[in-house]
Design an enzyme around this catalytic site. Sequence first.
Site, mmCIF file in Angstrom:
data_model
loop_
_atom_site.group_PDB
_atom_site.id
_atom_site.type_symbol
_atom_site.label_atom_id
_atom_site.label_comp_id
_atom_site.label_asym_id
_atom_site.label_seq_id
_atom_site.Cartn_x
_atom_site.Cartn_y
_atom_site.Cartn_z
ATOM 1 C CG HIS A 55 73.190 109.130 46.214
ATOM 2 N ND1 HIS A 55 72.945 107.711 46.467
ATOM 3 C CD2 HIS A 55 71.962 109.661 46.802
ATOM 4 C CE1 HIS A 55 71.736 107.476 46.995
ATOM 5 N NE2 HIS A 55 71.216 108.533 47.337
ATOM 6 C CD GLU A 57 78.665 107.390 45.054
ATOM 7 O OE1 GLU A 57 78.786 106.339 45.437
ATOM 8 O OE2 GLU A 57 77.751 108.341 45.399
ATOM 9 C CB CYS A 84 73.377 103.124 45.844
ATOM 10 S SG CYS A 84 73.073 104.411 44.719
ATOM 11 C CB THR A 213 60.919 115.581 80.808
ATOM 12 O OG1 THR A 213 61.936 114.647 81.828
ATOM 13 C CG2 THR A 213 61.532 116.518 80.273
ATOM 14 C CG ASP A 217 61.372 120.449 82.152
ATOM 15 O OD1 ASP A 217 61.172 121.028 83.211
ATOM 16 O OD2 ASP A 217 62.371 119.622 82.323
ATOM 17 C CG LEU A 221 61.862 118.144 73.432
ATOM 18 C CD1 LEU A 221 61.336 116.651 73.563
ATOM 19 C CD2 LEU A 221 62.995 118.379 74.486
ATOM 20 C CD GLU A 281 67.725 117.387 75.754
ATOM 21 O OE1 GLU A 281 67.929 118.395 76.377
ATOM 22 O OE2 GLU A 281 67.533 117.386 74.703
ATOM 23 N N GLY A 283 64.162 112.370 82.030
ATOM 24 C CA GLY A 283 64.540 112.338 83.480
ATOM 25 C C GLY A 283 65.122 111.300 84.023
ATOM 26 C CG LEU A 286 63.491 107.860 79.579
ATOM 27 C CD1 LEU A 286 62.712 106.575 79.301
ATOM 28 C CD2 LEU A 286 62.805 108.968 78.776
#
Length: 337
Positions: A55, A57, A84, A213, A217, A221, A281, A283, A286
């Site tokens: 992390h 720190e 944390c 979609t 297409d 993605l 992303e 149509g 949606l």
Amino acid sequence: MDYAKYMRRCLQLARLGCYYVAPNPMVGAVLVRDTPENGEEVLAEGWHERFGEGHAEVNCFRHAAETGITDFTGCTLFVSLEPCSHYGKTPPCAKLIIEKGVRKVVVGTLDPNPQVAGNGVRMLREAGIEVVTGVEEAACRELNKRFLCLHEKNRPYVVLKWAQTADGYMDGLRDVNDLSLRGKPLVISNSVTKQLVHQMRAENMAIMVGTRTALLDNPRLCTTRWSGRNPVRVVLDRHGVIPRDSKLFSADAETLVYTDTDYRHILSDLAARGIHSLMVEGGAQLLTTILESGIWDEIHLEVSPQQVGQGVKAPVLSCPMEEIMCIENHKIYKNVR
């Protein structure tokens, strides 16, 4: 000491982990010593670089050790998110801070994760360390809006994205059931806005499309125009008609298929999987369904100057929202409900 100045530096550092720490938050840390002889001096800096690794720190103290600094008497540690207090993939940062002998800790915002939720600050105070909270809090919360949404609302942060023409169309008239009418998608984005979309993919843990979609297409993605990981692909396929040899099922990213189109249930399931952000992303149907549900956080809307006269109508923006940024033709809106 100017707390805000050092917290802003923490935020700069935290952003360096943007594309690699999810579902963890982005966190930066700065260690400062203030002495009558030398005034304020930054001794070390660190940030959370990758999920599962040290992390902010931990990396800050490691940086200090590399420069030969082992005495932290009189030091103030600035950290953009509450340290944390639990054992996870790494030991508790609050325990490490106590062991190092830091006298004061300045925190940007508290961590809503039930495993922390104030316990980190409590541990520090019980050890006699002075703790200041809420410094540059709005900016710290904005940086980790996805992480905070997951733990405060028990759902992913939802970002809607689409591109449309000046006269309100987002695609041509294509038909998934007629090969002769499938054709190619309407090209609306330019090279700059295409790159912005891939930046969004790198920033969000998952990306969603619907059946239409996927069939028209055949998208992958993936993140190719920006540095970062590929998002988890979320596909709505109520009737099981998307071929398993589609690019959506390639091995370069995980794919989740939902035959249940209950949007709230899907968000709940994604949250249970630790997915803190979802980019939609898909149509028009949606996007409109999600818009009407009200369970969304941002809209990224690209409006090109072209006019086509006919095609698939883009969603109508009639919901309360605030425009927060515009890059090229790419506008960003926030939900103000």
